[in-house]
Design an enzyme around this catalytic site. Structure first.
Site, PDB file in Angstrom:
ATOM      1  N   SER A   9       0.863  -1.187   0.000  1.00 25.34           N
ATOM      2  CA  SER A   9       0.000   0.000   0.000  1.00 25.34           C
ATOM      3  C   SER A   9       0.892   1.227   0.000  1.00 25.34           C
ATOM      4  CB  SER A   9      -0.866   0.008   1.260  1.00 25.34           C
ATOM      5  OG  SER A   9      -1.445   1.285   1.473  1.00 25.34           O
TER       6      SER A   9
ATOM      7  N   TYR B 223      -2.991  -1.055  10.437  1.00 28.71           N
ATOM      8  CA  TYR B 223      -2.870  -1.272   8.985  1.00 28.71           C
ATOM      9  C   TYR B 223      -1.521  -0.754   8.468  1.00 28.71           C
ATOM     10  CZ  TYR B 223      -4.148  -1.181   4.023  1.00 28.71           C
ATOM     11  OH  TYR B 223      -4.185  -1.388   2.668  1.00 28.71           O
TER      12      TYR B 223
HETATM   13  C1  BGC Z   1      -6.284   1.480   1.835  1.00 28.30           C
HETATM   14  C2  BGC Z   1      -7.434   2.311   1.325  1.00 28.30           C
HETATM   15  C3  BGC Z   1      -6.979   3.739   1.095  1.00 28.30           C
HETATM   16  C4  BGC Z   1      -5.703   3.790   0.272  1.00 28.30           C
HETATM   17  C5  BGC Z   1      -5.148   5.204   0.144  1.00 28.30           C
HETATM   18  C6  BGC Z   1      -5.125   1.604   0.883  1.00 28.30           C
HETATM   19  O1  BGC Z   1      -4.054   0.812   1.269  1.00 28.30           O
HETATM   20  O2  BGC Z   1      -6.686   0.124   1.973  1.00 28.30           O
HETATM   21  O3  BGC Z   1      -8.492   2.282   2.265  1.00 28.30           O
HETATM   22  O4  BGC Z   1      -8.007   4.437   0.410  1.00 28.30           O
HETATM   23  O5  BGC Z   1      -4.723   2.965   0.843  1.00 28.30           O
HETATM   24  O6  BGC Z   1      -5.128   5.895   1.357  1.00 28.30           O
END
Ligand code: BGC
Length: 287
Positions: A172, A185
């Site tokens: 991410s 996360y």
């Molecule tokens: C998340 C999303 C978020 C995106 C940008 C991703 O890794 O799961 O919820 O919109 O990152 O912030």
């Protein structure tokens, strides 16, 4: 560490033929975790379009997984759905055993399964912390370990691919962008970054390629609240210099390229597919 694979050191630089897009991954066997929805689903379809046989891993939604299997088979490749919680060592072992029994081996692992359980830090429970780390980080470890074992056992098959296997971690932008209210996360994705790079360093001599794709905001159920109303969407655009949300297929295309021999010299990178979200958009006008 033991002396790795001198057997590949003498191999010349690969000369790649031009191949049609639908043949880029011909004959390769791919496993996509968390493939019954969102980015995983799009990646599974893209890999199949490029000629790969695909295992659709899912944990809960059997109907959607079976539906996807039918859709992939209609493209003329093999597909099967396997239920497994990627955070569970026994279930991961069983999933790989079944895949190898059914398809013979694995060439491409896409470590996609992931989830969010958001809370302000002072309210974040240990259960929420553990769940997110178990799926997003431990799950990637368990699947990558099983794949690497098979890649090492089998080695390079030059008629299939220049490499002995590919691991693609779906990370991410939050492996580098801190994210208040989502500490579990962001911690999991930061962990994926150094797991990926350390593993890449370790297994390179075996001709095993390891990379990450780092999506920004992609239109999937995980982040619906930031794109489903015009007001939320406009707010989101402040974070995206390219001024649009990404689509799951755009991550699918990146995965095909990374998995293919066209990316044979691409190793240990985080490929950001984010419309510029990592470019400090606040500085476009500020600073
Ligand atoms: C998340 C999303 C978020 C995106 C940008 C991703 O890794 O799961 O919820 O919109 O990152 O912030």
């Amino acid at each position: 560490m033991e002396e790795a694979s001198a057997e590949y050191a003498h191999l010349p630089r690969p000369v790649l033929p031009r191949v049609a897009p639908q043949e880029l991954l011909l004959g390769q066997k791919a496993l996509v975790t968390g493939a019954s929805s969102g980015i995983g689903r799009a990646i599974a379809i893209s890999l199949a379009h490029a000629g790969a046989d695909v295992v659709v891993n899912y944990v809960a939604d059997e109907d959607r997984a079976q539906e996807l299997v039918e859709q992939i088979r209609a493209l003329g490749v093999r597909a099967l759905a396997i239920r497994a919680d990627v955070g569970d060592e026994t279930q991961v072992g069983e999933m790989f055993r079944r895949m190898i029994e059914e398809l013979g081996t694995i060439d491409i692992l896409v470590n996609n399964a992931g989830l969010q359980q958001d809370a302000p830090f002072h309210e974040l429970t240990l259960a929420q912390w553990n769940k997110v780390l178990a799926v997003n980080l431990t799950g990637q470890f368990l699947c990558a370990r099983a794949a690497v074992r098979e890649f090492r056992r089998r080695g390079v098959r030059p008629n299939i691919s220049c490499s002995a296997g590919k691991v693609i971690c779906v990370s991410s932008v939050h492996e580098v962008i801190p994210w208040a209210g989502h500490v579990n996360y962001a911690a999991s994705k930061g962990g994926v970054m150094l797991m990926m790079k350390s593993l890449a360093q370790e297994v390179a001599p075996y001709r095993i390629r390891v990379n990450s794709i780092c999506p920004g905001a992609i239109r999937t159920p995980i982040n619906m609240q930031v794109w489903e109303t015009p007001k939320a969407y406009n707010e989101l655009m402040k974070l995206i210099p390219y001024k649009r949300i990404g689509e799951p297929e755009e991550i699918g295309r990146a995965a095909v390229w990374l998995a293919s021999d066209y990316a044979d010299y691409v190793h240990g990178i985080s490929l950001f597919v984010d419309g510029g979200m990592t470019l400090y958009p606040g500085f476009q006008t500020g600073g």
